[in-house]
Write an enzyme that holds these catalytic residues in place. Structure first.
Site, PDB file in Angstrom:
ATOM      1  CB  CYS A 201      66.306  92.895 -32.766  1.00 24.79           C
ATOM      2  SG  CYS A 201      65.878  91.191 -32.426  1.00 24.79           S
ATOM      3  CG  HIS A 205      66.482  95.926 -37.598  1.00 28.01           C
ATOM      4  ND1 HIS A 205      66.317  96.082 -38.953  1.00 28.01           N
ATOM      5  CD2 HIS A 205      66.779  94.621 -37.408  1.00 28.01           C
ATOM      6  CE1 HIS A 205      66.487  94.909 -39.548  1.00 28.01           C
ATOM      7  NE2 HIS A 205      66.775  94.010 -38.642  1.00 28.01           N
ATOM      8  NE  ARG A 243      64.403  89.166 -42.288  1.00 25.95           N
ATOM      9  CZ  ARG A 243      65.431  89.140 -43.131  1.00 25.95           C
ATOM     10  NH1 ARG A 243      65.279  89.510 -44.390  1.00 25.95           N
ATOM     11  NH2 ARG A 243      66.609  88.740 -42.742  1.00 25.95           N
ATOM     12  CB  CYS A 247      66.688  88.412 -38.090  1.00 22.69           C
ATOM     13  SG  CYS A 247      66.297  89.813 -39.147  1.00 22.69           S
TER      14      CYS A 247
END
Lengths: 286, 107
Positions: A201, A205, A243, A247
């Site tokens: 992640c 991000h 979400r 992802c």
């Protein structure tokens, strides 16, 4: 601090931690704990996006595009999902068979409560999300619980219920050792590489935030937790955990699934990082 | 069943900006019900009229290509505060919808 996970996961995490320290120039001492993590994240993004006020991170990827932001503001003046919010309000106000309503389950009739979720519940030894709290309310009143991840009733109801907390600063607490363990488990997922693309992640991000991938700007970690559910294209309702699932699919990994312990812990971690940012429920996203 | 129409009107000089969001399923007749596998019958708004003080300022003939919950936005000259803006539609099943509001003062 005892994060669960493999030696490899821990090594990766500490490597990224070290990288963060190197980037922010903070000293490794007094560096431990959720609040230090949050400050480090704020420092990381204030260097990445100089001049962007902290409060603006609730706009996600739109911080790098004034044009996208202007479109967003115009759509939010008169959003296409008002009908869904009305449907959610009717669910929220409809009495249970015993005459009570959702508003009776929460302090102040459900106003300014969503920002206190998720929280750690010591009796369950679990992280309780706002959606779980809605379901507990149903069960306490002898009603069947809603299924997680469905547009109706859960999605639409939470879309309305969260609007009651609009403007409330996110206020997630990690107080006990056991709560800390859940937080660390969520953090572990955030920094762990997974799936066929071997992506984490944080890889996108944090380190690629603001850059373009698959023709979309990648949103920054900070402020990720403040504005759920979203209505994509004004139509498709997507929850925070929905979400996460999407992802994971894009990372070519098997998603953990709605209301899984992994996702609840990850939501706990990300929500803590958004502490202090104002909630704004049910927003438009591309 | 009543289908709500949400309307916002803004006046700037003598130009009124009218925006409306109409609740309607707008079925194309080509979609299948995921549970039964049957086609969902055609259901769409055929005619839409927006009037300013009783005088039509926009007439539209729509088909099933218009998306669900249609949104319209347009500007019309010659409006003044307190004029009545009304929207009417009729769909292929003969269902009707209506809503009206007053033009607010400029500002």
């Amino acid at each position: 601090m005892k994060p669960p996970g493999t030696a490899r996961g821990r090594a990766l995490r500490s490597a990224i931690g070290a990288l963060l320290v190197a980037i922010t120039g903070a000293s490794p001492a007094a560096q431990d704990g959720p609040e230090a993590d949050r400050e480090r994240m704020v420092n990381f993004f204030s260097e990445r996006f100089p001049g962007v006020p902290l409060q603006d991170y609730v706009y996600g990827a739109m911080i790098v595009s004034a044009d996208a932001r202007a479109q967003y503001e115009q759509i939010m003046e008169f959003p296409p999902f008002l009908g869904d919010l009305d449907a959610g309000r009717r669910m929220w106000e409809k009495p249970f068979r015993n005459g009570r309503t959702f508003a009776d389950c929460f302090p102040d009739g459900g106003r300014n409560v969503a920002g206190n979720h998720p929280y750690y519940d010591a009796t369950l030894d679990k992280v309780v999300t706002f959606e779980m709290a809605l379901n507990r309310c149903l069960e306490d009143n002898g009603e069947p619980p809603m299924r997680y991840g469905e547009r109706e009733p859960m999605g639409v109801l939470s879309a309305y219920a969260r609007t009651l907390s609009d403007g409330m600063p996110m206020n997630v607490q990690v107080q006990s050792e056991k709560a800390r363990a859940k937080y660390e488990a969520g953090k572990d997922i955030y920094f762990r590489r997974m799936g066929q693309l071997n992506a984490a992640c944080a890889g996108c991000h944090m380190h690629l935030a603001g850059r373009i991938m698959r023709m979309e700007v990648i949103s920054p970690t900070l402020g990720h937790a403040t504005h759920w559910p979203i209505f994509r294209a004004g139509e498709e309702l997507m929850t925070f955990q929905g979400r996460f699932n999407r992802c994971m699919e894009q990372m070519r990994a098997a998603p953990f699934g709605y209301n899984s312990e992994q996702w609840n812990n990850l939501e706990y971690f990300l929500s803590y990082l958004s502490n202090g940012l104002p909630l704004k429920a049910s927003v438009f996203r591309k | 069943m009543t289908r709500p129409i949400r309307m916002r009107v803004r006046l700037d000089g003598d130009v009124a900006e009218i925006r409306a969001l109409i609740d309607h399923p707008m079925e194309t007749g080509l979609r299948k019900d995921s549970k039964t596998g049957e086609l969902v019958p055609l259901h769409f708004i055929r005619n839409l009229t927006v009037s300013l003080d009783g005088k039509p300022v926009l007439e539209a003939q729509w088909g099933q290509a218009i998306a669900r919950n249609p949104y319209i936005q347009f500007r019309v000259r010659g409006a003044k505060a307190d004029d009545e803006v009304s929207i009417e539609w009729v769909d292929n099943r003969g269902e009707r919808g209506h809503a009206s509001t007053k033009v607010p003062p400029a500002g």
